[in-house]
Every structure is written in C-alpha cells, then in structure tokens.
Design an enzyme around this catalytic site. Sequence first.
Site, PDB file in Angstrom:
ATOM      1  CE  LYS A 102      -2.978  -2.980  -0.075  1.00  0.00           C
ATOM      2  NZ  LYS A 102      -3.393  -3.406  -1.418  1.00  0.00           N
ATOM      3  CD  GLU A 186      -4.220   6.654   3.881  1.00  0.00           C
ATOM      4  OE1 GLU A 186      -3.744   6.056   2.927  1.00  0.00           O
ATOM      5  OE2 GLU A 186      -5.433   6.630   4.159  1.00  0.00           O
ATOM      6  CG  HIS A 221     -13.377  -3.295   6.678  1.00  0.00           C
ATOM      7  ND1 HIS A 221     -13.405  -1.978   6.319  1.00  0.00           N
ATOM      8  CD2 HIS A 221     -12.914  -3.336   7.942  1.00  0.00           C
ATOM      9  CE1 HIS A 221     -12.955  -1.253   7.328  1.00  0.00           C
ATOM     10  NE2 HIS A 221     -12.656  -2.049   8.328  1.00  0.00           N
ATOM     11  NE  ARG A 280     -10.779  -9.207  -5.584  1.00  0.00           N
ATOM     12  CZ  ARG A 280     -10.547  -8.297  -4.641  1.00  0.00           C
ATOM     13  NH1 ARG A 280      -9.310  -7.928  -4.378  1.00  0.00           N
ATOM     14  NH2 ARG A 280     -11.533  -7.729  -3.979  1.00  0.00           N
TER      15      ARG A 280
HETATM   16  C1  MV4 Z   1      -9.747   5.257   5.338  1.00  0.00           C
HETATM   17  C2  MV4 Z   1     -10.935   5.775   5.918  1.00  0.00           C
HETATM   18  C3  MV4 Z   1     -10.922   7.116   6.289  1.00  0.00           C
HETATM   19  N1  MV4 Z   1      -9.813   7.868   6.117  1.00  0.00           N
HETATM   20  N2  MV4 Z   1      -8.673   6.061   5.184  1.00  0.00           N
HETATM   21  C4  MV4 Z   1     -11.146   0.702   5.121  1.00  0.00           C
HETATM   22  C5  MV4 Z   1     -10.715  -0.373   4.211  1.00  0.00           C
HETATM   23  C6  MV4 Z   1      -9.442   0.092   3.596  1.00  0.00           C
HETATM   24  N3  MV4 Z   1      -9.397  -0.281   2.217  1.00  0.00           N
HETATM   25  C7  MV4 Z   1      -9.441   1.566   3.787  1.00  0.00           C
HETATM   26  N4  MV4 Z   1     -10.503   1.882   4.684  1.00  0.00           N
HETATM   27  C8  MV4 Z   1     -10.702   3.159   5.110  1.00  0.00           C
HETATM   28  N5  MV4 Z   1      -9.655   3.992   4.940  1.00  0.00           N
HETATM   29  C9  MV4 Z   1      -8.718   7.318   5.575  1.00  0.00           C
HETATM   30  N6  MV4 Z   1      -7.621   8.070   5.431  1.00  0.00           N
HETATM   31  C10 MV4 Z   1     -12.029   4.936   6.059  1.00  0.00           C
HETATM   32  C11 MV4 Z   1     -11.910   3.619   5.664  1.00  0.00           C
HETATM   33  C12 MV4 Z   1     -13.093   2.823   5.861  1.00  0.00           C
HETATM   34  C13 MV4 Z   1     -13.778   2.290   4.784  1.00  0.00           C
HETATM   35  C14 MV4 Z   1     -13.357   2.467   3.486  1.00  0.00           C
HETATM   36  C15 MV4 Z   1     -14.042   1.936   2.430  1.00  0.00           C
HETATM   37  C16 MV4 Z   1     -15.188   1.211   2.666  1.00  0.00           C
HETATM   38  C17 MV4 Z   1     -15.632   1.002   3.950  1.00  0.00           C
HETATM   39  C18 MV4 Z   1     -14.935   1.528   5.022  1.00  0.00           C
HETATM   40  C19 MV4 Z   1     -15.400   1.328   6.310  1.00  0.00           C
HETATM   41  C20 MV4 Z   1     -14.712   1.854   7.350  1.00  0.00           C
HETATM   42  C21 MV4 Z   1     -13.552   2.589   7.133  1.00  0.00           C
END
Ligand code: MV4
Length: 486
Positions: A102, A186, A221, A280
Amino acid sequence: MRVIRALREMNIRSIAVFSDADRGALHVRMADEAEHIGPAASAESYLRQDRILEAAKKHQADAIHPGYGFLSENAEFAAACAREGFVFIGPSAESIRRLGSKTAARILAKQAGAPVVPGSEEPATDAQRARALAREIGYPVLLKAAAGGGGKGMRRVNAESELESAVRDATSEAERAFQNGEIYIEKVIEKPRHIEIQIVGDHYGNLVHLGERECSLQRRHQKIVEECPSPWVTQHPELRAAMGEAALKIARAAGYDNLGTVEFLADDRGNFYFLEVNTRLQVEHPVTELVTGYDLVQLQLRIAAGEALPFSQKDVAWRGWAMECRVCAEDPETNFFPSPGTIMQLREPSGPGIRLDSGVYAGWTVPLEYDPLLAKLVTWGPDRNAAIQRLQRALGEYTITGVKTNVAFFREILDDAEFRAGKISTEFVTDFLIRRKPRAEPDAQLDLAVALAATAYAKPRLLSVAQNRECVDSRWLTEGRGQLLR
Ligand code: MV4
C-alpha cells in the site's frame, strides 16, 4: 460459475478445481472437467499453488483464472504460472507486486499525479517518527498496515496521547496478519464514500476506464450493496472523467495490462483520494457490465490471450442504473451470524432487468468453511429508482429456505429514506442498524406451520385482495394460494 459461463460462450473448455467441502458445488457440476485438490482447509487446497499447477498440467490447461479470492492477487502465483508455461488470467506479476504494497502504491500514485490521502510515504513503525508525522498531518489520523488492505490492522488515533500504544498494537497486528509489521499514517477522511473505478488494459499499452461503482454500503469491510453509477458522481458529473483519468495515471505508471479496480475515498466537498488498487476481477463487476454492456470476464480472457482491447475510451458509454445485493447465508437478526446448512426450497427471481449470478441449488449444503455468499442479485433499470424497484420486486420473488439469509434485510435497506435519497457513506450500515426497527421474517424452520396457516389465511384473502385491487407482495398469499390450489 461466472468464469465457466464466459468460457462456454467462447467455446473454451473449463476445468474446475475443488476441495473436499466443494465436492457437491455447482461449479464442479458445471465445468467440463474437475480435479480434486485437497481438504476443506484452504491452506491445504485453494491456496496450494503446487496442487493447482499440477491439476493444470494433468488436464493440459492453457491458462489459469484465479477467481476473486485466494491466489487472485498473489504475485508469486502469477509468476509461477508463467514459469510453468500457463497464462495467468490477470495482470503481470510485476504490476501485482508494485501495487500490492500500500505504501509503494501510494508513492506510485503520487508520482503519477493522482490525488492521495494526506499522509506519510515512509514507515511510521517507530513511535518517535510516528509522533512527528502525525503532528504534521494533523489529528485524527489512521494507522494502516503497508501489507494490508481491506481494513485489517487499521487503527484510528484521535490524539497524541493514544498514539504510542496504537502504533504498538497496529504493528503487532500487522506482523501477525501479514508477516510484515510496517505501518503508515493517513489523515482520517470522515464519513467517506467508497467509490472505485473499473479499469482495463491490454498488452499493447491501451488503457481505458469503465466508470465508477459506488461501494459505500459495507459491514465490517464486506460490501453488501453496490451500484453503477454512483449517486455522488451523478451529482458531480465532471468527477467521472477526473476519477477515471486519475485511475488511468496510476495504471499507466504500474504498466497495468488486464482488468483492475482503483479504489478512492470521496468526501462531501467533492474531493477524492486514491486508496488502493485491486488487481483482480471483483465480486461487484456485474453492475459495470450491465451499465456499459461489456462482458468483463470475456475481456479478461481475450486480453490474456494477447488480443488488443476491442474498443477505446470514446466508445465507452453508460446507460441506465444497476444495483447488486450480495445474498449470503447469514442471520441479520443475530448480528449476521453465519447460517450454514442444506437449502431446502429455492425459488429464484427472473424477468425484466434481473440478473442472478448464483452458485447454489436446492439440496446443496452450504459449507461452513468458506465465505457465505450464495448469489448476487443484480438489477438494471433506466434510472436509480427503477433499479431499486426492480430489486425490491426480485427480492420479493426470492425464496430460500433451510438456511437463514439476508434477503429480508436488503428489503429494509432499499426502503430506507436516506438510501433512497442516495445519502450514503461507509457509515451507512452502522447507522442503519441503530435506527432500524426489528422486523423478523417468518422462521424457516416453521415452514410447515406457515403452510398450514397460510392455507387458512388465503381462502378469504384471495377474494379481498382482488376486490381491493391493491398491489400486495405477501409470502403468505403466495404460499397459501399454492397450498389451496394443489
Ligand atoms: C480510510 C478511511 C478514512 N480515512 N482512510 C477501510 C478499508 C481500507 N481499504 C481503507 N478503509 C478506510 N480507509 C482514511 N484516510 C475509512 C476507511 C473505511 C472504509 C473504506 C471503504 C469502505 C468502507 C470503510 C469502512 C470503514 C472505514
């Protein structure tokens, strides 16, 4: 099942692999050939690269499609396929590797000129470094695992006093989960939307985006409802081209040469930020297929076989609206506890605008070893409201007994005023579960009682329903009429 269907349309022979738990699975019945590769535990079957390659040799396969999970984003497996003389149906091992970390992907995206979430490029594993970085970024911050993705090992830190112990916990969690304790920092995007761009590239440098999918409705998630287009992008129409161009910059920088998805977070002020790349085919790909008209699995296969992309960006058009529900064997009334068991009755929806990508049949036992996804119910309509109405209608036609499912839960979500208004974020499901009124479906184990009661109920109702000329959608009526007219 999805891959077998594409292969058959192209007159290509399919060979399924299966574990002990999947002896009776539909994909094994459907494929032209099938090969057993080990016990139920995926570490001893679906994750065994050697056994899969052995099966491919035995059946004289030309290519290997890695599906959605398991080895689908494993760079070593992609390389091993090539080494053994098989075409890996996916991007090159090199681009999987570049995007798998990442932090490496963030650096690549930033250098390519795509907007990334404000944060650190360097590891923040050391508490001293972490403190300096977090001060610079500004609280609240998120700690994420460099080798992670999908939310595993993520930690929110609201103030400096919490930072040191959070860094320690996140590092050891990442170490345990990914054998790599590297973490980075982040800035927190509050109540973001999860919007992802479908990309496709070939071996000749042609790269095109197929627009976005809105995937904000998730629980722990796991996505549960996805749609194309996104209501948010539809409100800010210039953002589709902007997000698409950002995704393509990243793909170009990675030398991307198959189907992939670039994930973004969007805030309520019209900003979007790169998150990660999924190298994918994704579970939710059908919504893009219904709106663009392309068969994404056929495209994957053609590109892997060395064909050039058969269209360019200007040919891509988006028509109407598609929405998908992930139907799972789980009980929404007991915190979505898995509900394995034997499917007793199965009545599947069909008709205009309905696509059901299902992997089950009546009499099949849902194994407890794997993800409880049974089917994806997808609808298309000329606009969002039409797609929702069709999805409601199709969910009403869907009968699965023997296992508990989330079918009735989707009906509640689709009726929700906020959802209808397109006011969604990654916190929607959590908020919805708090405000929802419990409304249990009749217990599947009470089938007999339901049938008997429904017979008595239906006789007078058949007449009154006809007189009222109301549109009713009642399981009691359907079952009762079935019993009555037998
Ligand atoms: C975040 C975020 C808020 N701010 N990054 C969760 C899964 C991972 N792929 C990244 N995720 C998140 N990153 C920052 N800087 C909130 C999430 C997140 C989220 C993102 C996508 C779909 C569902 C989620 C549920 C909770 C938190």
